[in-house]
Design a protein around this motif. Sequence first.
Motif, mmCIF file in Angstrom:
data_model
loop_
_atom_site.group_PDB
_atom_site.id
_atom_site.type_symbol
_atom_site.label_atom_id
_atom_site.label_comp_id
_atom_site.label_asym_id
_atom_site.label_seq_id
_atom_site.Cartn_x
_atom_site.Cartn_y
_atom_site.Cartn_z
ATOM 1 N N UNK A 85 15.094 22.595 54.652
ATOM 2 C CA UNK A 85 14.778 24.020 54.615
ATOM 3 C C UNK A 85 15.775 24.738 55.507
ATOM 4 N N UNK A 86 16.377 25.783 54.974
ATOM 5 C CA UNK A 86 17.424 26.486 55.710
ATOM 6 C C UNK A 86 16.913 26.938 57.083
ATOM 7 N N UNK A 87 17.647 26.611 58.120
ATOM 8 C CA UNK A 87 17.201 26.842 59.491
ATOM 9 C C UNK A 87 17.516 28.259 59.957
ATOM 10 N N UNK A 88 16.523 28.877 60.582
ATOM 11 C CA UNK A 88 16.715 30.187 61.197
ATOM 12 C C UNK A 88 17.188 29.995 62.631
ATOM 13 N N UNK A 89 18.288 30.636 62.983
ATOM 14 C CA UNK A 89 18.843 30.523 64.328
ATOM 15 C C UNK A 89 18.323 31.634 65.251
ATOM 16 N N UNK A 171 19.025 27.051 46.240
ATOM 17 C CA UNK A 171 19.137 25.747 46.887
ATOM 18 C C UNK A 171 20.561 25.612 47.424
ATOM 19 N N UNK A 172 20.712 25.723 48.732
ATOM 20 C CA UNK A 172 22.029 25.658 49.354
ATOM 21 C C UNK A 172 22.464 24.214 49.510
ATOM 22 N N UNK A 173 23.775 23.978 49.405
ATOM 23 C CA UNK A 173 24.308 22.617 49.432
ATOM 24 C C UNK A 173 25.560 22.559 50.287
ATOM 25 N N UNK A 174 25.673 21.469 51.056
ATOM 26 C CA UNK A 174 26.921 21.109 51.717
ATOM 27 C C UNK A 174 27.510 19.939 50.929
ATOM 28 N N UNK A 175 28.513 20.170 50.077
ATOM 29 C CA UNK A 175 29.027 19.099 49.216
ATOM 30 C C UNK A 175 29.603 17.910 49.990
ATOM 31 N N UNK A 176 30.109 18.145 51.182
ATOM 32 C CA UNK A 176 30.713 17.045 51.945
ATOM 33 C C UNK A 176 29.667 16.040 52.410
ATOM 34 N N UNK A 180 21.037 19.196 50.980
ATOM 35 C CA UNK A 180 20.502 20.343 50.225
ATOM 36 C C UNK A 180 19.375 20.974 51.017
ATOM 37 N N UNK A 181 19.311 22.318 50.995
ATOM 38 C CA UNK A 181 18.278 23.046 51.734
ATOM 39 C C UNK A 181 17.740 24.198 50.899
ATOM 40 N N UNK A 182 16.442 24.352 50.909
ATOM 41 C CA UNK A 182 15.794 25.464 50.213
ATOM 42 C C UNK A 182 15.987 26.746 51.024
ATOM 43 N N UNK A 183 16.306 27.843 50.342
ATOM 44 C CA UNK A 183 16.495 29.121 51.035
ATOM 45 C C UNK A 183 15.787 30.232 50.264
ATOM 46 N N UNK A 184 15.859 31.440 50.802
ATOM 47 C CA UNK A 184 15.358 32.676 50.216
ATOM 48 C C UNK A 184 13.853 32.645 49.989
ATOM 49 N N UNK A 185 13.121 33.114 51.003
ATOM 50 C CA UNK A 185 11.666 33.154 50.936
ATOM 51 C C UNK A 185 11.148 34.586 50.764
ATOM 52 N N UNK A 186 11.959 35.430 50.138
ATOM 53 C CA UNK A 186 11.590 36.834 49.953
ATOM 54 C C UNK A 186 10.337 36.993 49.102
ATOM 55 N N UNK A 187 10.149 36.098 48.126
ATOM 56 C CA UNK A 187 8.996 36.189 47.229
ATOM 57 C C UNK A 187 7.861 35.251 47.605
ATOM 58 N N UNK A 188 7.991 34.547 48.708
ATOM 59 C CA UNK A 188 7.052 33.479 49.047
ATOM 60 C C UNK A 188 5.737 34.016 49.589
ATOM 61 N N UNK A 189 4.695 33.178 49.477
ATOM 62 C CA UNK A 189 3.364 33.522 49.972
ATOM 63 C C UNK A 189 2.817 32.391 50.825
#
Length: 352
Positions: A85-89, A171-176, A180-189
């Motif tokens: 899950x995409x980390x918030x800094x 779904x964000x990805x670092x190909x190297x 994979x990380x899930x992002x964008x929770x604008x519509x989430x509940x």
Amino acid sequence: MVVDIGRDEVTESYDAIEFGCNDDRKHIQLQFRKKKYISEGTFATVYSIRTVPDDDIRALKRVVKLPTLTNELKILQRCNGHPNICKMMAFFYSRFTSEPESHSDKQLYHLNILLEFLPTDLLTIIEHYKKDEQYTLPLLHCKLYAYQLLRGLNALHGNNICHQDLKPSNLLVDPRSGVLKICDFSNSSIFEKANGEPCEHVKFVQDVCSLFYRAPEHLIGTKYYTLSFDLWSAGCTLAELFVGEVLFQSDPAEPQPQLNAMMQVLGCPDESLHDLDSCQFKCQQLLQTSSLKEFLLRRQVSAVHLVGKLVRYTPASRMSAKDALAHPFFEDLHHLETNFKDGVPLPKCLFE
């Protein structure tokens, strides 16, 4: 506050709240430069930035401060630190003055969320491997990305969170590294009552989730939905990952044609779907022109079985993310000798 540092670069500086280990928080003076546009949605714009003085690349999501969007902040706080899950800094608020003709010069606020930066997303990877009408994404990569999607989804559901917009571009990805990380929770509940107790379902809101990944219970107008909504979207996403094509793609992109596209692959639903408080559903007598097996022809039989367990009409019959992680399709990932073709090992965080 904005400070000009010369060389056509501008440093922006804000009072922010930073997140550390064990959800530790502290007030910091956040400074960044080289803000570069990445993408834009209905309520938010995403940039890449470089922090000052560390010069680390981060993502900055800038949204209008609305009640539904501050929900995203709560979700990121709850799941911060999970490897998929995409980390918030950090986060901060900034004020702006809108155009007089549109908002009568009323001052509004941006919610700014500083996130870890991953260079691409799963949709871009899928498109990259579609060459000359052939799809060449290696099966190991398919398994790796699918496993991490389900692992992140299992963490969300374990925290009573329904993403509501799972699709390859979220779904964000670092190909190297293969992470994979899930992002964008604008519509989430968050499936919780006012007192914090979990609840099994919540009322539907209009137009959650992109149409091609939207579960049938939403399309037929049912009043409530469960966490199983995400499982349908995950199944659609996995199918697209496996073969490079959208599983259910209607033309025109409207609810009834989208249902028709589902029925042409899965057949007409049984009576169980009619019990979902529906008054809009029309089960047309359509010929089943394809099947999951035909759609996933070039992949393992276990891939067909996995997707088939997720894209089921009745929400309660869909395989949970937790059970999907134990599916035989992912058996190779558990072997210690499994590496990428160039000898690079799989991500260390895969089974942590």
